[in-house]
Write an enzyme that holds these catalytic residues in place. Sequence first.
Site, PDB file in Angstrom:
ATOM      1  N   LEU A   1     -10.075  22.509  17.558  1.00 20.10           N
ATOM      2  CA  LEU A   1     -10.409  21.344  18.381  1.00 20.10           C
ATOM      3  C   LEU A   1     -10.003  20.121  17.564  1.00 20.10           C
ATOM      4  CD1 LEU A   1     -12.064  20.872  21.020  1.00 20.10           C
ATOM      5  CD2 LEU A   1     -14.119  20.837  19.620  1.00 20.10           C
ATOM      6  N   HIS A   2      -9.007  19.374  18.012  1.00 22.01           N
ATOM      7  CA  HIS A   2      -8.644  18.191  17.218  1.00 22.01           C
ATOM      8  C   HIS A   2      -8.120  17.018  18.029  1.00 22.01           C
ATOM      9  CE1 HIS A   2      -4.549  19.624  17.813  1.00 22.01           C
ATOM     10  NE2 HIS A   2      -4.137  18.444  17.440  1.00 22.01           N
ATOM     11  N   ARG A   3      -7.880  17.205  19.334  1.00 27.10           N
ATOM     12  CA  ARG A   3      -7.298  16.123  20.136  1.00 27.10           C
ATOM     13  C   ARG A   3      -8.221  14.916  20.171  1.00 27.10           C
ATOM     14  NH1 ARG A   3      -2.116  16.807  21.301  1.00 27.10           N
ATOM     15  NH2 ARG A   3      -1.786  19.027  21.453  1.00 27.10           N
TER      16      ARG A   3
ATOM     17  N   ASP B   1      -7.750  23.195  21.942  1.00 29.25           N
ATOM     18  CA  ASP B   1      -7.079  22.095  22.637  1.00 29.25           C
ATOM     19  C   ASP B   1      -5.703  21.839  22.014  1.00 29.25           C
ATOM     20  OD1 ASP B   1      -7.727  20.841  20.258  1.00 29.25           O
ATOM     21  OD2 ASP B   1      -8.897  19.229  21.177  1.00 29.25           O
TER      22      ASP B   1
END
Length: 361
Positions: A205-207, A279
């Site tokens: 998860l990094h967006r 993501d």
Amino acid sequence: MKVVSIVGARPQLVKLGAVAKAFAGTEHRHVVIHTGQHYDPELSDVFFTEFGIPEPDFHLGIGSGSHGAQTGAMLAAIDPILDAEQPDWVLVYGDTNSTIAGALSAVKQHLPVAHLEAGLRSFNRRMPEEHNRVLTDHCADLLLAPTDEAVRHLTNEGLGSRAVNVGDVMVDVCFHTRDAVLAAGERPELPAGIDPEQPFLVSTLHRAENTDDPELLAALIESLAGLPIPVALLAHPRLQAKADQYGLKLTQGSLHAGKPLPYRQLVAAVLASSGVVTDSGGLQKEAYLLGRACTTLRTETEWVETLEGGWNVLVARPDQLTPEAWHQVATRSAPTAALDAPYGDGRAGAAVVKVLEERLP
Ligand code: UD1
């Protein structure tokens, strides 16, 4: 032919792995500029070692910052290098701030620009990646698209004559690595609390759309923590920084957080897993290529081919589903239907070099 590659962020180093290997077997001169957008060893150095990429010829050490400050610092540092090198092509990769900075510096010096992974579109103008890829495509001279869908987008924007489908260089790297992992019977290094012999999910998860809103990030973490099987969360530094800032724990319930993995370890983890929740654009595709079901925590995907046959399912807000429906989708098995090969045959690196030779301005 002299080609300058400009890279800076983790996914670009994976793509550079395929391109550098293709150049290594030729007479061409391949010069690499690393902007330093990613600087943590596990987001940068590890890939050079892993893929046997020679040290970058230039390392700009730009680091983190606001979009303007980061991109501007890159532009100022790239300008004199391109001016001195005068390459036949400047090759930029993907959709990060390093991509747009490299493309802008080159086009303003009248140097030919080729964009690798051209034509991807989310049509979500809230994403920094969407600005970067649209603007880069429109200023590049050669658009190296990974899929027919990407060529279609470029054609719709009046850019069809500059576009060529070369396939996706990520396939080259992913398949090569998969074969090596399987041949070695490699076991993945997973976060503490995950037993690779039992069913588990791999998650990232990094967006910015997901990490930068405290309420949304808390909801996503809670949804992952509530899943009925363990989840190995390979935490990008951006996620860790935001979780610390908002006081959110990344290890809780089913969720077990660890550091991002080197590429080979990541492939081993996906192969050992029963599915992926992410993501990341790259990981959606890697799940597809490695035959694992993926659940994507976004409202849309650029890699629409992965949605065919239910290999990938979009769930932007798992907390808005009932817990049963969320658990069912995230832990579903991979489809049994045979996979197509919309991303090419794993020889895209060589195709890139060939097209650069043929289209030499
Ligand atoms: C960037 C790309 C994104 C890509 C991702 C892959 C842009 C706009 N975004 O996002 O498209 O999917 O890389 O990983 O270019 N940080 C560290 N160490 C690092 C790098 C970053 O701690 O080595 C932290 C810093 O807090 C930094 C934050 O992560 O402020 C964001 O880094 P940045 O390079 O701006 O974007 P990414 O989220 O990595």
